[in-house]
Write a protein that holds these residues in place. Sequence first.
Motif: not given
Length: 211
Positions: A120, A122-123, A127-128
Amino acid sequence: MKNLLPLILCLLILVSCKQKGEIEKEKDLTSTNKLIEEPIIEITESDYYNFLNDVLEDKTIIESKILEYPDLKNNSDYWIEILTPLTEQSTDEKMSEILTKSDIDYIFSQHSTKKKLILDFNKLKLDNVSDNIIKDVSDYLQSDIRTNEKKYDYYGIYDLTIPLFSRNKKYAFFDTSFYCGLLCAYDGIDVYEFKNGKWESIGSIGIITIS
């Protein structure tokens, strides 16, 4: 007969003292073993993210979006060979007697869960990025004509596994690889210690590849 009574009493007292001493000694040994074999502390998802955020470098991207454990099953002899010295005294104080036999068993039990960690981002502080950008960066890093400039502001690409923890979560083992160019790469197992609220590298074990 009267002369024998004091002797018998002395013998009874000696036997009683010896038994008491053995009981106390057994209690001390039990207490010591409890100190050595610290209780297992549950590993949570937040433990993985806290670890990854402490050890991963900025300005990099992750190729593996779903993390798995290293293959301990098919490489059990190798892992036992590199972990066992960490149960023994070493000239390197940071790596001396940091594990017990139970820790090694616990590390193997983590692999047996066959758990996967779907990242995830966001955790994570990294960067994704899309697969297309990862491929583009990889092609650029392999190019003979590339400059020292960063492609998309990224220095390199990680390929990660799930970190393995000791029973008390004081130590972690991270099998990872990093690619940053034709003559810029790393592959190995790093050892980390949780100290002062943060994971810090204290060394490496096994075969390390650096270019």
